[in-house]
Design a protein around this motif. Structure first.
Motif, PDB file in Angstrom:
ATOM      1  N   GLN A  53      -6.736   2.154   8.846  1.00 17.63           N
ATOM      2  CA  GLN A  53      -7.782   1.605   7.933  1.00 17.63           C
ATOM      3  C   GLN A  53      -7.279   1.148   6.530  1.00 17.63           C
ATOM      4  O   GLN A  53      -7.918   0.751   5.475  1.00 17.63           O
ATOM      5  CB  GLN A  53      -8.767   2.945   7.315  1.00 17.63           C
ATOM      6  N   VAL A  54      -5.915   0.781   6.565  1.00 16.84           N
ATOM      7  CA  VAL A  54      -5.286   0.087   5.447  1.00 16.84           C
ATOM      8  C   VAL A  54      -4.699  -1.190   5.754  1.00 16.84           C
ATOM      9  O   VAL A  54      -4.254  -1.581   6.909  1.00 16.84           O
ATOM     10  CB  VAL A  54      -3.938   0.992   4.896  1.00 16.84           C
ATOM     11  N   ALA A  63       0.922  -1.151  -0.062  1.00 16.39           N
ATOM     12  CA  ALA A  63       0.032  -0.023  -0.113  1.00 16.39           C
ATOM     13  C   ALA A  63       0.958   1.248   0.063  1.00 16.39           C
ATOM     14  O   ALA A  63       1.443   1.465   0.909  1.00 16.39           O
ATOM     15  CB  ALA A  63      -1.009  -0.014   1.330  1.00 16.39           C
ATOM     16  N   VAL A  64       0.800   1.896  -1.037  1.00 15.77           N
ATOM     17  CA  VAL A  64       1.629   3.303  -1.046  1.00 15.77           C
ATOM     18  C   VAL A  64       0.685   4.326  -0.669  1.00 15.77           C
ATOM     19  O   VAL A  64      -0.531   4.453  -1.434  1.00 15.77           O
ATOM     20  CB  VAL A  64       2.056   3.458  -2.607  1.00 15.77           C
ATOM     21  N   VAL A  65       0.952   4.935   0.374  1.00 16.29           N
ATOM     22  CA  VAL A  65       0.142   5.951   1.097  1.00 16.29           C
ATOM     23  C   VAL A  65       0.774   7.366   1.019  1.00 16.29           C
ATOM     24  O   VAL A  65       1.775   7.488   1.812  1.00 16.29           O
ATOM     25  CB  VAL A  65      -0.212   5.421   2.770  1.00 16.29           C
ATOM     26  N   ILE A  66      -0.139   8.144   0.426  1.00 19.89           N
ATOM     27  CA  ILE A  66       0.500   9.730   0.290  1.00 19.89           C
ATOM     28  C   ILE A  66      -0.386  10.374   1.347  1.00 19.89           C
ATOM     29  O   ILE A  66      -1.353  10.661   1.288  1.00 19.89           O
ATOM     30  CB  ILE A  66       0.465  10.073  -0.895  1.00 19.89           C
ATOM     31  N   LEU A  67       0.175  11.026   2.318  1.00 22.14           N
ATOM     32  CA  LEU A  67      -0.447  11.919   3.232  1.00 22.14           C
ATOM     33  C   LEU A  67      -0.335  13.336   2.669  1.00 22.14           C
ATOM     34  O   LEU A  67       0.752  14.026   2.076  1.00 22.14           O
ATOM     35  CB  LEU A  67       0.231  11.969   4.544  1.00 22.14           C
ATOM     36  N   ASN A  68      -1.695  14.102   2.305  1.00 15.79           N
ATOM     37  CA  ASN A  68      -1.575  15.329   1.677  1.00 15.79           C
ATOM     38  C   ASN A  68      -2.244  16.507   2.618  1.00 15.79           C
ATOM     39  O   ASN A  68      -3.214  16.044   3.361  1.00 15.79           O
ATOM     40  CB  ASN A  68      -2.581  14.998   0.452  1.00 15.79           C
ATOM     41  N   TRP A  69      -1.578  17.420   2.324  1.00 12.47           N
ATOM     42  CA  TRP A  69      -2.158  18.714   3.118  1.00 12.47           C
ATOM     43  C   TRP A  69      -2.201  19.843   2.249  1.00 12.47           C
ATOM     44  O   TRP A  69      -1.020  20.325   2.035  1.00 12.47           O
ATOM     45  CB  TRP A  69      -1.726  19.079   4.450  1.00 12.47           C
ATOM     46  N   ASN A  70      -3.296  20.321   1.662  1.00 17.01           N
ATOM     47  CA  ASN A  70      -3.353  21.383   0.566  1.00 17.01           C
ATOM     48  C   ASN A  70      -2.118  21.168  -0.510  1.00 17.01           C
ATOM     49  O   ASN A  70      -1.507  22.048  -0.681  1.00 17.01           O
ATOM     50  CB  ASN A  70      -2.774  22.750   1.392  1.00 17.01           C
ATOM     51  N   ILE A  77      -3.038   4.950  -1.977  1.00 17.05           N
ATOM     52  CA  ILE A  77      -4.171   5.718  -1.133  1.00 17.05           C
ATOM     53  C   ILE A  77      -3.703   7.005  -0.872  1.00 17.05           C
ATOM     54  O   ILE A  77      -2.322   7.240  -0.552  1.00 17.05           O
ATOM     55  CB  ILE A  77      -4.006   4.657   0.355  1.00 17.05           C
ATOM     56  N   ILE A  78      -4.535   7.988  -0.761  1.00 13.23           N
ATOM     57  CA  ILE A  78      -4.440   9.413  -0.306  1.00 13.23           C
ATOM     58  C   ILE A  78      -5.002   9.501   1.147  1.00 13.23           C
ATOM     59  O   ILE A  78      -6.282   9.265   1.129  1.00 13.23           O
ATOM     60  CB  ILE A  78      -4.954  10.357  -1.211  1.00 13.23           C
ATOM     61  N   GLY A  79      -4.190   9.788   2.088  1.00 19.53           N
ATOM     62  CA  GLY A  79      -4.476  10.246   3.382  1.00 19.53           C
ATOM     63  C   GLY A  79      -4.541  11.794   3.136  1.00 19.53           C
ATOM     64  O   GLY A  79      -3.637  12.151   3.260  1.00 19.53           O
ATOM     65  N   ASP A  80      -5.560  12.553   3.715  1.00 14.56           N
ATOM     66  CA  ASP A  80      -5.932  13.811   3.557  1.00 14.56           C
ATOM     67  C   ASP A  80      -6.192  14.249   4.915  1.00 14.56           C
ATOM     68  O   ASP A  80      -7.035  13.849   5.636  1.00 14.56           O
ATOM     69  CB  ASP A  80      -6.974  14.153   2.533  1.00 14.56           C
TER      70      ASP A  80
END
Length: 338
Positions: A79-80, A7-14, A37-40
């Motif tokens: 949740q992943v 699972a490639v998980v990218i944490l995004n903020w703006n 997966i994008i975690g916002d």
């Protein structure tokens, strides 16, 4: 090779701009068993609408507030479900086969918990990038540095680190971790908020006897400095406070009670230098970091990590990188690590 789920998980903020620029490269990855997966982190820009319009098949997990890097990932990864988690910054361009060599290396040794690829600069593509380069190390006074980057000296990549090597810490901009070990060591420490939380994660894994590795046969390109600029007083505050957190949490108590006062003295010298350079905001940030560290200490927020008899100290430099660099003039990794 088995193809465990990644699972490639990218944490995004703006980060709409970063998603537009770099998410397509992740989609071009050749690994056959991958989920993106994008975690916002409660973005207030157009990130979520951009993802909905342009990447409708990407799974998006939304945090109800900006938890920062550490707790933001903790909330998302609850949740992943995968065999491996890859914590990937939104400002990283990956190469098509960046996953395969790392997973092959990690699958070959049950003791390998965490790994990173080679990290080059996005803008100076033949040079290593500041945050990670060819793997993280730490000196006897808990100052972090990298193969390929010591303080502000950044090496060009001419193949000198095209290898697999045990290191002390892996960069959080492209960090691979086995999901069962992520759960075993309870993920990232939310008290760090951001900066050095990945060093703490790796140190806690090593305190349990696990290995942290670098894989030079995988390459990514990192922009860096996307959230906080290098001269940001808030970044100065986080770095100085969190470095003290690292020591208190991960060094044996018999050592930390001497090392922390010594680091206070060294930090004071850094404070004086900021004042001489007319950077009063950065000097004040160091003072604030010390005060908040002492408060956290008395409030019991800094929990000591478990240190097993099999504690793994590979990648710990037994001398002072500060002395070697600034006094002895040793600027390159090969000059201090034989």
């Amino acid at each position: 090779m088995n193809n465990p789920k990644v699972a490639v998980v990218i944490l995004n903020w703006n980060g709409e701009k970063h998603l537009a620029n770099f998410l397509p490269s992740v989609f071009n990855s050749t690994y056959p068993n991958m989920e993106i997966i994008i975690g916002d982190n409660a973005s207030t820009d157009n990130s979520l609408n951009f993802l909905k319009d342009n990447f409708p098949l990407v799974k998006v997990i939304v945090n109800h507030e900006n938890f920062g890097f550490a707790e933001g990932y903790n909330q998302v990864l609850k949740q992943v479900y995968a065999d491996y988690f890859v914590l990937l910054n939104s400002d990283v361009e990956v190469t098509p086969n960046w996953i395969e060599p790392v997973i092959k290396m990690m699958e070959a040794d049950a003791k390998i918990a965490i790994a990173q690829p080679k990290i080059r600069s996005y803008y100076n593509r033949d040079s290593f990038e500041y945050a990670g380069a060819a793997g993280g190390f730490i000196d006897t006074f808990a100052y972090p540095f990298c193969r390929g980057r010591i303080f502000d000296t950044i090496e060009k990549d001419y193949g000198q680190y095209d290898d697999e090597k045990e290191i002390f810490w892996a960069s959080g901009c492209a960090l691979f971790i086995k999901s069962n070990i992520w759960k075993e060591i309870n993920g990232l420490d939310e008290h760090f908020f951001a900066h050095m939380e990945e060093i703490d994660l790796c140190w806690r894994a090593k305190n349990k006897g696990y290995k942290v590795m670098y894989c030079g046969f995988s390459t990514v390109y990192h922009v860096g400095g996307g959230t906080l600029q290098a001269e940001s007083p808030y970044k100065t505050y986080l770095n100085f406070r969190n470095n003290l957190y690292l020591i208190k949490k991960n060094e044996p108590i018999s050592r930390s009670i001497f090392l922390i006062p010594f680091r206070f003295c060294l930090d004071f010298l850094a404070l004086i230098k900021f004042l001489l350079d007319k950077k009063a905001d950065n000097a004040w940030a160091i003072s604030k970091a010390h005060r908040h560290f002492v408060s956290a200490l008395f409030e019991g927020k800094i929990k000591n990590s478990y240190i097993s008899p099999q504690q793994n100290l590979a990648g710990k430099y037994q001398n002072s990188i500060v002395f070697d660099y600034f006094v002895r003039g040793k600027k390159l990794f090969k000059e201090i690590w034989k």
